[in-house]
Write a protein that holds these residues in place. Structure first.
Motif, PDB file in Angstrom:
ATOM      1  N   CYS A  18       0.851  -1.193   0.000  1.00 23.92           N
ATOM      2  CA  CYS A  18       0.000   0.000   0.000  1.00 23.92           C
ATOM      3  C   CYS A  18       0.890   1.248   0.000  1.00 23.92           C
ATOM      4  N   CYS A  19       1.108   1.857   1.143  1.00 27.19           N
ATOM      5  CA  CYS A  19       1.852   3.114   1.211  1.00 27.19           C
ATOM      6  C   CYS A  19       3.370   2.931   1.285  1.00 27.19           C
ATOM      7  N   GLY A  20       3.838   1.766   1.688  1.00 24.39           N
ATOM      8  CA  GLY A  20       5.281   1.530   1.777  1.00 24.39           C
ATOM      9  C   GLY A  20       6.030   1.844   0.492  1.00 24.39           C
ATOM     10  N   PRO A  21       5.586   1.325  -0.665  1.00 28.83           N
ATOM     11  CA  PRO A  21       6.298   1.631  -1.914  1.00 28.83           C
ATOM     12  C   PRO A  21       6.294   3.124  -2.262  1.00 28.83           C
ATOM     13  N   LEU A  22       5.260   3.840  -1.871  1.00 35.51           N
ATOM     14  CA  LEU A  22       5.231   5.291  -2.094  1.00 35.51           C
ATOM     15  C   LEU A  22       6.269   5.965  -1.204  1.00 35.51           C
ATOM     16  N   HIS A  23       6.315   5.580   0.066  1.00 30.45           N
ATOM     17  CA  HIS A  23       7.277   6.171   0.998  1.00 30.45           C
ATOM     18  C   HIS A  23       8.707   5.909   0.563  1.00 30.45           C
ATOM     19  N   ARG A  24       8.954   4.750  -0.044  1.00 29.32           N
ATOM     20  CA  ARG A  24      10.306   4.389  -0.488  1.00 29.32           C
ATOM     21  C   ARG A  24      10.605   4.898  -1.907  1.00 29.32           C
ATOM     22  N   SER A  25       9.708   5.681  -2.491  1.00 27.11           N
ATOM     23  CA  SER A  25       9.840   6.234  -3.841  1.00 27.11           C
ATOM     24  C   SER A  25       9.957   5.154  -4.911  1.00 27.11           C
ATOM     25  N   GLU A  26       9.338   4.009  -4.674  1.00 31.29           N
ATOM     26  CA  GLU A  26       9.319   2.941  -5.675  1.00 31.29           C
ATOM     27  C   GLU A  26       8.246   3.216  -6.729  1.00 31.29           C
ATOM     28  N   ARG A  27       7.270   4.009  -6.371  1.00 35.68           N
ATOM     29  CA  ARG A  27       6.241   4.454  -7.294  1.00 35.68           C
ATOM     30  C   ARG A  27       5.627   5.726  -6.728  1.00 35.68           C
ATOM     31  N   HIS A  28       4.806   6.415  -7.544  1.00 31.59           N
ATOM     32  CA  HIS A  28       4.136   7.644  -7.113  1.00 31.59           C
ATOM     33  C   HIS A  28       2.644   7.396  -6.982  1.00 31.59           C
ATOM     34  N   ALA A  29       1.990   8.181  -6.159  1.00 32.30           N
ATOM     35  CA  ALA A  29       0.537   8.086  -5.991  1.00 32.30           C
ATOM     36  C   ALA A  29      -0.146   8.329  -7.326  1.00 32.30           C
ATOM     37  N   GLU A  30      -1.155   7.536  -7.612  1.00 27.69           N
ATOM     38  CA  GLU A  30      -1.885   7.670  -8.872  1.00 27.69           C
ATOM     39  C   GLU A  30      -3.042   8.657  -8.791  1.00 27.69           C
ATOM     40  N   THR A  31      -3.571   8.898  -7.592  1.00 26.07           N
ATOM     41  CA  THR A  31      -4.700   9.803  -7.411  1.00 26.07           C
ATOM     42  C   THR A  31      -4.424  10.741  -6.238  1.00 26.07           C
ATOM     43  N   ALA A  32      -5.211  11.808  -6.166  1.00 29.80           N
ATOM     44  CA  ALA A  32      -5.086  12.735  -5.038  1.00 29.80           C
ATOM     45  C   ALA A  32      -5.411  12.023  -3.726  1.00 29.80           C
ATOM     46  N   THR A  48       9.187  12.087   7.668  1.00 31.70           N
ATOM     47  CA  THR A  48       9.151  13.509   7.320  1.00 31.70           C
ATOM     48  C   THR A  48       9.700  13.768   5.919  1.00 31.70           C
ATOM     49  N   GLY A  49      10.619  12.938   5.459  1.00 33.61           N
ATOM     50  CA  GLY A  49      11.155  13.102   4.115  1.00 33.61           C
ATOM     51  C   GLY A  49      10.071  12.965   3.058  1.00 33.61           C
ATOM     52  N   TYR A  50       9.192  11.986   3.223  1.00 31.45           N
ATOM     53  CA  TYR A  50       8.097  11.798   2.277  1.00 31.45           C
ATOM     54  C   TYR A  50       7.133  12.975   2.329  1.00 31.45           C
ATOM     55  N   LEU A  51       6.837  13.442   3.531  1.00 28.81           N
ATOM     56  CA  LEU A  51       5.940  14.594   3.659  1.00 28.81           C
ATOM     57  C   LEU A  51       6.506  15.787   2.904  1.00 28.81           C
ATOM     58  N   TRP A  52       7.780  16.049   3.056  1.00 27.83           N
ATOM     59  CA  TRP A  52       8.399  17.192   2.396  1.00 27.83           C
ATOM     60  C   TRP A  52       8.411  17.001   0.882  1.00 27.83           C
ATOM     61  N   ARG A  53       8.766  15.794   0.411  1.00 29.27           N
ATOM     62  CA  ARG A  53       8.838  15.528  -1.039  1.00 29.27           C
ATOM     63  C   ARG A  53       7.483  15.633  -1.723  1.00 29.27           C
ATOM     64  N   THR A  54       6.397  15.402  -0.996  1.00 30.54           N
ATOM     65  CA  THR A  54       5.063  15.412  -1.601  1.00 30.54           C
ATOM     66  C   THR A  54       4.294  16.704  -1.323  1.00 30.54           C
ATOM     67  N   TRP A  55       4.964  17.705  -0.803  1.00 31.38           N
ATOM     68  CA  TRP A  55       4.375  19.017  -0.535  1.00 31.38           C
ATOM     69  C   TRP A  55       4.720  19.929  -1.697  1.00 31.38           C
ATOM     70  N   HIS A  56       3.750  20.628  -2.239  1.00 35.21           N
ATOM     71  CA  HIS A  56       3.978  21.521  -3.374  1.00 35.21           C
ATOM     72  C   HIS A  56       5.017  22.568  -2.986  1.00 35.21           C
ATOM     73  N   PRO A  57       6.032  22.806  -3.828  1.00 30.63           N
ATOM     74  CA  PRO A  57       7.079  23.767  -3.466  1.00 30.63           C
ATOM     75  C   PRO A  57       6.558  25.177  -3.214  1.00 30.63           C
ATOM     76  N   ARG A  58       5.427  25.521  -3.791  1.00 30.93           N
ATOM     77  CA  ARG A  58       4.842  26.854  -3.596  1.00 30.93           C
ATOM     78  C   ARG A  58       4.364  27.059  -2.158  1.00 30.93           C
ATOM     79  N   THR A  59       3.989  25.972  -1.464  1.00 25.66           N
ATOM     80  CA  THR A  59       3.382  26.107  -0.142  1.00 25.66           C
ATOM     81  C   THR A  59       4.118  25.371   0.972  1.00 25.66           C
ATOM     82  N   ARG A  60       5.101  24.562   0.643  1.00 25.64           N
ATOM     83  CA  ARG A  60       5.744  23.759   1.690  1.00 25.64           C
ATOM     84  C   ARG A  60       6.664  24.597   2.563  1.00 25.64           C
ATOM     85  N   PRO A  61       6.794  24.187   3.814  1.00 26.14           N
ATOM     86  CA  PRO A  61       7.720  24.870   4.717  1.00 26.14           C
ATOM     87  C   PRO A  61       9.164  24.493   4.361  1.00 26.14           C
TER      88      PRO A  61
END
Length: 126
Positions: A18-32, A48-61
């Motif tokens: 489920c979410c493990g492969p997304l967290h490990r960057s093995e694949r990307h989310a297909e839907t919002a 926290t690395g995954y949270l930062w990588r998936t935050w839009h650069p316009r709005t991420r801290p």
């Protein structure tokens, strides 16, 4: 978290399927919604690395951080508008339950997501 543990995102699947492969960057989310669920799971497992990588650069801290006393204990998706694999944007409303050592509470948010470079990114609350 082990791959055969139940995924914290609320699906009935194991974390490794489920979410493990997304967290490990093995694949990307297909839907919002899949991105929103995987971000919730990242909070639950402390990624926290995954949270930062998936935050839009316009709005991420500048950096993503977690409160060490917060334990995420449940997720309910309330509504999803757009956000399909071919869409440019989407909105997902959810209720996330957490415990902070003193009490159990809920965070309710309608989140905006956009596709950028073929990947879904979290923009922020509506």
């Amino acid at each position: 978290m082990r791959d055969d543990d139940g995924c914290p995102c609320g699906s009935t699947r194991a974390y490794g399927g489920c979410c493990g492969p997304l967290h490990r960057s093995e694949r990307h989310a297909e839907t919002a919604e899949e991105l929103m669920r995987s971000r919730y799971a990242a909070y639950a497992v402390g990624d926290t690395g995954y949270l930062w990588r998936t935050w839009h650069p316009r709005t991420r801290p500048d950096e993503a951080s977690l409160r060490s006393v917060t334990r995420w204990v449940g997720l309910e998706v309330v509504d999803t508008v757009d956000g399909e694999p071919w869409a440019a944007s989407g909105v997902v409303e959810f209720v996330a339950s957490y415990a902070d050592g003193r009490r159990t509470a809920q965070l309710r948010e309608r989140s905006r997501f956009e596709r950028r470079g073929g990947r879904w990114l979290y923009v922020g609350p509506v």
